[in-house]
Design a protein around this motif. Structure first.
Motif, short mmCIF file in Angstrom:
data_model
loop_
_atom_site.label_atom_id
_atom_site.label_comp_id
_atom_site.label_asym_id
_atom_site.label_seq_id
_atom_site.Cartn_x
_atom_site.Cartn_y
_atom_site.Cartn_z
N THR A 23 0.83 -1.20 0.00
CA THR A 23 0.00 0.00 0.00
C THR A 23 0.86 1.26 0.00
OG1 THR A 23 -1.68 -1.21 1.24
CG2 THR A 23 -1.88 1.19 1.19
N LEU A 24 1.90 1.28 0.83
CA LEU A 24 2.80 2.44 0.87
C LEU A 24 3.47 2.67 -0.47
CD1 LEU A 24 4.76 2.31 4.26
CD2 LEU A 24 3.28 4.12 3.43
N LYS A 25 3.93 1.59 -1.07
CA LYS A 25 4.63 1.70 -2.35
C LYS A 25 3.68 2.22 -3.43
CE LYS A 25 7.35 -0.91 -5.64
NZ LYS A 25 7.86 -2.21 -6.02
N ASP A 26 2.47 1.69 -3.48
CA ASP A 26 1.49 2.13 -4.47
C ASP A 26 1.13 3.59 -4.29
OD1 ASP A 26 1.52 -0.41 -5.53
OD2 ASP A 26 -0.33 -1.05 -4.54
N GLU A 27 0.95 4.02 -3.04
CA GLU A 27 0.61 5.42 -2.77
C GLU A 27 1.75 6.36 -3.14
OE1 GLU A 27 -0.52 5.60 1.32
OE2 GLU A 27 -2.47 4.67 0.97
N SER A 28 2.97 5.93 -2.93
CA SER A 28 4.10 6.81 -3.25
C SER A 28 4.32 6.92 -4.74
CB SER A 28 5.37 6.31 -2.56
OG SER A 28 5.79 5.08 -3.12
N GLN A 29 3.86 5.95 -5.51
CA GLN A 29 4.04 5.99 -6.95
C GLN A 29 2.93 6.74 -7.67
OE1 GLN A 29 4.56 1.91 -8.09
NE2 GLN A 29 6.71 1.90 -7.52
N LYS A 30 1.82 7.02 -7.01
CA LYS A 30 0.72 7.74 -7.63
C LYS A 30 1.11 9.16 -8.05
CE LYS A 30 -3.08 5.13 -5.70
NZ LYS A 30 -4.25 5.15 -4.83
N PRO A 31 1.82 9.95 -7.22
CA PRO A 31 2.21 11.29 -7.68
C PRO A 31 3.12 11.25 -8.90
CG PRO A 31 2.42 11.16 -5.31
CD PRO A 31 2.10 9.77 -5.81
N GLN A 32 3.96 10.23 -9.02
CA GLN A 32 4.82 10.12 -10.19
C GLN A 32 3.98 9.91 -11.44
OE1 GLN A 32 7.50 6.92 -9.27
NE2 GLN A 32 8.71 8.15 -7.88
N ILE A 33 2.93 9.13 -11.32
CA ILE A 33 2.06 8.90 -12.46
C ILE A 33 1.38 10.21 -12.86
CG2 ILE A 33 -0.05 7.72 -13.19
CD1 ILE A 33 0.83 5.38 -11.36
N LYS A 34 0.95 11.00 -11.88
CA LYS A 34 0.32 12.28 -12.18
C LYS A 34 1.29 13.21 -12.88
CE LYS A 34 -3.06 12.14 -8.46
NZ LYS A 34 -3.47 12.73 -7.18
N GLN A 35 2.56 13.23 -12.46
CA GLN A 35 3.54 14.08 -13.10
C GLN A 35 3.77 13.63 -14.54
OE1 GLN A 35 6.98 13.91 -10.61
NE2 GLN A 35 6.11 15.23 -9.03
N ASN A 36 3.80 12.34 -14.77
CA ASN A 36 3.98 11.85 -16.13
C ASN A 36 2.82 12.26 -17.01
OD1 ASN A 36 6.37 10.65 -15.44
ND2 ASN A 36 5.53 8.61 -15.13
#
Length: 142
Positions: free
Chosen positions: A84-97
């Motif tokens: 869950t932590l890993k998935d949540e931390s990767q969400k902002p990166q997806i938004k930036q992309n």
């Protein structure tokens, strides 16, 4: 111990925290197993990623077999929280992309519009030249 340390420091938000995870884990290793070698940051990170991959595949298999969630041990609960932590931390990166992709697409659209306004002017000139050449050749054949 390793999973608890990763959960407490959450290195997925700040990649530099993997160094802290490795050093804290080495301290705990010396206490429980004094004869073991120290681990480096890369091996700690790779081990956690491997545990998460194995956990995800086993979780999918168990859901297929039983059809419902089973009771978890402490290790599985920690892995669930880490996922869950890993998935949540990767969400902002997806938004930036996606933001950069939107900017890129809008740039392409602006370029396309600019070329469309210039395109017909150049096309008319070239089409007139071609018509003149074809007409002059046509006159010779008659």
């Amino acid at each position: 111990m390793l999973l608890k340390e990763v959960l407490s420091l959450n290195p997925y938000e700040n990649g530099e925290k993997w160094n802290d995870v490795a050093s804290n884990f080495n301290v705990a290793l010396k206490v429980f197993r004094p004869s073991t070698l120290q681990v480096n940051t890369r091996s700690v990170k790779e081990r956690v990623e491997k545990l998460l991959r194995i956990f995800k595949s086993q979780q999918l298999e168990s859901l297929r077999k039983s059809g419902c969630a089973e009771e978890y041990s402490e290790r599985e609960q920690l892995l669930t929280e880490l996922t869950t932590l890993k998935d949540e931390s990767q969400k902002p990166q997806i938004k930036q992309n996606t933001k950069s992709e939107v900017l890129f697409e809008s740039g392409l659209e602006i370029r396309k519009r600019a070329l469309e306004t210039l395109g017909p002017v150049n096309r008319d000139k070239t089409s007139e030249k071609k018509k003149l050449k074809t007409n002059s050749l046509h006159n010779y054949k008659e």
